[in-house]
Design an enzyme around this catalytic site. Structure first.
Site, short mmCIF file in Angstrom:
data_model
loop_
_atom_site.label_atom_id
_atom_site.label_comp_id
_atom_site.label_asym_id
_atom_site.label_seq_id
_atom_site.Cartn_x
_atom_site.Cartn_y
_atom_site.Cartn_z
CG HIS A 32 -1.81 -1.18 1.34
ND1 HIS A 32 -1.36 -2.43 1.68
CD2 HIS A 32 -3.15 -1.29 1.12
CE1 HIS A 32 -2.38 -3.27 1.69
NE2 HIS A 32 -3.47 -2.61 1.35
N GLY A 120 -3.41 -3.99 11.60
CA GLY A 120 -3.83 -4.42 10.27
C GLY A 120 -5.34 -4.49 10.22
N PRO A 121 -5.97 -5.36 11.05
CG PRO A 121 -6.58 -7.32 12.11
CD PRO A 121 -5.40 -6.45 11.84
CG LEU A 122 -8.48 -0.89 8.81
CD1 LEU A 122 -9.27 -0.32 7.65
CD2 LEU A 122 -7.24 -0.04 9.08
CG ASP A 161 -10.77 8.39 5.76
OD1 ASP A 161 -11.26 9.34 6.37
OD2 ASP A 161 -9.98 8.51 4.81
CG HIS A 267 -6.03 1.74 -0.38
ND1 HIS A 267 -6.08 2.44 0.80
CD2 HIS A 267 -6.20 0.44 -0.07
CE1 HIS A 267 -6.25 1.57 1.79
NE2 HIS A 267 -6.33 0.36 1.29
NE ARG A 362 -23.27 -17.13 37.97
CZ ARG A 362 -24.26 -16.25 38.03
NH1 ARG A 362 -24.11 -15.04 37.53
NH2 ARG A 362 -25.42 -16.58 38.56
CD GLU A 416 -20.14 -7.28 24.80
OE1 GLU A 416 -21.11 -7.52 25.54
OE2 GLU A 416 -20.21 -6.49 23.82
CG PHE A 442 -22.16 -11.27 24.64
CD1 PHE A 442 -23.04 -11.29 23.57
CD2 PHE A 442 -22.66 -11.14 25.92
CE1 PHE A 442 -24.41 -11.17 23.78
CE2 PHE A 442 -24.03 -11.02 26.13
CZ PHE A 442 -24.91 -11.03 25.06
CG ASP A 474 -31.12 -14.61 29.85
OD1 ASP A 474 -32.20 -14.06 30.12
OD2 ASP A 474 -30.05 -14.30 30.39
CG HIS A 478 -28.38 -14.08 26.16
ND1 HIS A 478 -29.13 -13.48 25.18
CD2 HIS A 478 -27.91 -13.06 26.95
CE1 HIS A 478 -29.13 -12.17 25.37
NE2 HIS A 478 -28.39 -11.89 26.42
NE ARG A 525 -28.46 -17.33 35.26
CZ ARG A 525 -29.51 -17.79 35.92
NH1 ARG A 525 -29.72 -19.10 35.98
NH2 ARG A 525 -30.35 -16.96 36.51
#
Length: 673
Positions: A32, A120-122, A161, A267, A362, A416, A442, A474, A478, A525
């Protein structure tokens, strides 16, 4: 130096950056060139005049950090590193994007000195930078003393950008503004071009107003080639300590290229020999030789680096005086820099007995965390708005905020993805062990940041609760099914799904000992029994990934039951029920595939002997991957669909995770039904 001579040196230095980048991309026939050509004046201004760094000691704790969030412009940072005197020879620039080179297609942490993070991953670089600024603020609150500013560095970021279109940038920038991270200085390359063409195709918002709404200080530079304006903006950014700064810089992608400037053609592909010749002519640069570095450019960059070396020597002298006046804090800092765990820290790892249960893993995790937090002050973290559910709060510690930067409890908000990326930035300080909590489902939202933590070998700990359909009412939105498999597929990520409180305690111990990779703790849980077997065996078994929890009192097992997490207790119940029928089974708890695969072949054969081919894997998740352990004569009790909304006891019946169902499946395997 006269103003005229200085102007000449500045312009030569800028054009050196431009054409080193152009020549790198052209020789590789890949890369680039456009962004480095447009960003060269800004990069020169920051590196030669504002960045506090020492190429002879790239790990100096109080160095300024430079993050190229738009990692596709990697040719630019390699040019900067070489010109500044880092151990990156010109031969590496000439070998850009080739096998075995240290100049990869996007900047990779650990590959070349001076690369602060893999980008790299924007958006990821910006998220990491927020974590770096957060770490700097926290460390300053913990260690700085009057007349001893050990941590007062800045974090400089170049963002494109594309970076600011990504959702992670919004998440991270919003939190940075809320926390008033004044050490963060982001320069936005507003060249208004993406791969598809003009940014107007999809991006017309007022970025400056957005960042003002986040609580940032915003400056503008209308001409990205105006070195005086860039220097003034960088000076204002450097002086700001109360809020993060965004500098919007209007640049020209592919600057100087007669036919490709300000177009998408500049680019992501080489300019081509003909266009390079025209560009060099337009900017007054010799056509030959390629990879030309005039002495003026070396002098300009090296003088800035030499100033950084003086700053480092001054800091080291300050640290020696600090050590005499504040010996306890100095010892703690030295221990962190050496990445040492206190010699007696394992004594803080709690153990549990069946009388303490039943207990959700947990909750056990929260108990273990708090038992360890005093012994390990490097631990810092929190949750993406689920602290009460994830049990991630450290008791008797403040919540990190602008008012309490010494706090070790993080409230990341419902962010997250940003949480994962910010954790990476915190880990890259080398002085903190970050942890972050959310529901396992998540992990999909933060997976890109988790993958990069694994790629960089950073110690981040993910506390992922509500690990299966058994979270209950849930419902399927979930209830994770494929997420365990998804995480297990990431190289260098250790995944642990403990069976009870004792395995959870050992999982935390493993996560803290594994300093060269991230770890995911996958937790329930619902309450689980604390198993008598783990009280005796977990300390030696969990670290091996899989271990034998129960065997028949005599004779060779006819079948093996493999299970993880909450299903281990089910396997033990089925083992007992089958024993009453005269069926001999072995129960293997398998909290971590990765740790098991790292064991010797002899150990793996002892746990899963080849002579016992009737095997049943029991896990409330996807069946994919389990066949490597159950073999051609085995089977799985898993889920190959989505969940349901109901109390978890009803879900056990509905999906067949009952003692009776396991017993029936074993009979089918043995042909005794």
């Amino acid at each position: 130096m006269s103003p005229l001579a200085q102007d000449r040196m500045d312009q030569i230095s800028v054009d050196t950056l431009r054409f080193l980048s152009v020549d790198m991309v052209e020789k590789a026939n890949s890369g680039h060139p456009g962004a480095p050509m447009g960003l060269a004046p800004l990069a020169y201004t920051i590196w030669a005049k504002h960045l506090r760094h020492d190429p002879t000691d790239p790990s100096w704790a109080n160095r300024d950090r430079f993050v190229l969030s738009c990692g596709h412009a990697s040719a630019l940072i390699y040019s900067l590193l070489h010109l500044s005197g880092y151990d990156l020879p010109l031969e590496e620039l000439e070998n850009f994007r080739q096998m075995g080179s240290r100049t990869a297609g996007h900047p990779e942490y650990g590959l070349a000195p001076g690369i602060e993070t893999t980008t790299g991953p924007l958006g990821q670089g910006l998220g990491n930078a927020v974590g770096m600024a957060l770490a700097r603020t926290h460390l300053a609150a913990r260690f700085n003393r009057p007349d001893f500013p050990l941590f007062d560095h800045r974090i400089w970021v170049l963002a494109s950008d594309g970076d600011l279109m990504e959702g992670i940038a919004s998440e991270a920038s919003s939190l940075a503004g809320h926390l008033k991270l004044g050490s963060l200085k982001v320069f936005y390359d507003d060249n208004r071009i993406t791969i598809d063409g003009s940014t107007d195709l999809a991006f017309t918002e007022d970025v400056a107003k957005r960042y003002e709404a986040y609580g940032w200080v915003v400056h503008r530079v209308e001409d990205g080639n105006d070195l005086a304006a860039l220097d003034e903006a960088a000076s204002k950014a450097a002086e700001e300590t109360e809020r993060p700064t965004l500098v919007v810089v209007r640049t020209n992608i592919g600057y100087g290229s007669p036919n490709k400037q300000d177009t998408a053609k500049a680019h992501g592909s080489p300019l081509g020999a003909e266009e390079i010749a025209l560009t060099k002519k337009a900017l007054g640069w010799p056509l030959e030789p390629t990879f030309l570095i005039p002495s003026e450019a070396r002098e300009a960059f090296r003088s800035g680096a030499e100033e950084g070396a003086l700053e480092r020597h001054s800091w080291q002298s300050r640290l020696r005086r600090y050590s005499k006046i504040h010996p306890q804090e100095a010892a703690e800092l030295a221990s962190r820099q050496a990445r040492e765990l206190p010699e007696d820290w394992p004594a803080a790892v709690p153990s549990f007995s069946p009388e303490d249960g039943p207990m959700a893993t947990r909750k056990a995790s929260g108990n273990v965390l708090n038992a360890l937090a005093t012994a390990l002050p490097r631990l810092m973290g929190g949750s993406a708005d689920l602290a009460g559910s994830n049990n991630t709060m450290i008791s008797d510690e403040e919540i990190f905020s602008a008012e309490h930067p010494e706090g070790r409890n993080m409230c990341f908000g419902v962010r997250e993805h940003a949480m994962g990326s910010i954790m990476n930035g915190m880990a890259l300080s080398g002085l903190l062990i970050p942890y972050g909590g959310t529901f396992l489902i998540f992990s999909d939202y933060m997976r890109p940041a988790m993958r990069l933590a694994a790629l960089m070998g950073q110690q981040a700990i993910y506390v992922m609760t509500h690990d299966s359909i058994f979270l209950g009412e849930d419902g399927p939105t979930h209830q994770p099914i494929s997420q365990l498999l998804s995480l297990r597929s990431i190289p260098n990520l250790t995944v642990l799904r403990p069976a009870d409180a004792n395995e959870t305690a050992q999982a935390w111990r493993i996560a803290l000992e594994r300093q060269d990779c991230p770890t995911a703790l996958v937790l329930t849980r619902q309450k689980l029994p604390i198993l008598e077997e783990t009280e005796k065996l977990a300390a030696q078994g969990v670290c091996r990934g899989a271990y034998v929890l129960a065997d028949p009192p005599e004779g060779i097992p006819q079948a093996i039951l493999l299970a993880t997490g909450s299903e281990v207790a089910l396997a033990l119940d089925a083992h007992s029920a089958l024993a009453q029928e005269g069926i001999r089974t072995r129960v293997v708890s398998m909290p971590s595939w990765e740790l098991f695969e790292a064991q010797s072949p002899e150990y793996r054969r002892r746990v899963l002997p080849a002579g016992v081919g009737r095997r049943l894997a029991i896990e409330a998740g996807s069946p994919l991957g389990w066949h490597r352990y159950v073999g051609p004569h085995g089977d799985t009790l898993t889920i190959d669909g989505f969940g349901e909304s109901a109390p978890y006891e009803e879900l056990k019946q509905h999906f067949g995770f009952t003692t009776e169902a396991v017993v029936a499946r074993v009979h089918q395997l043995l042909g005794t039904s």
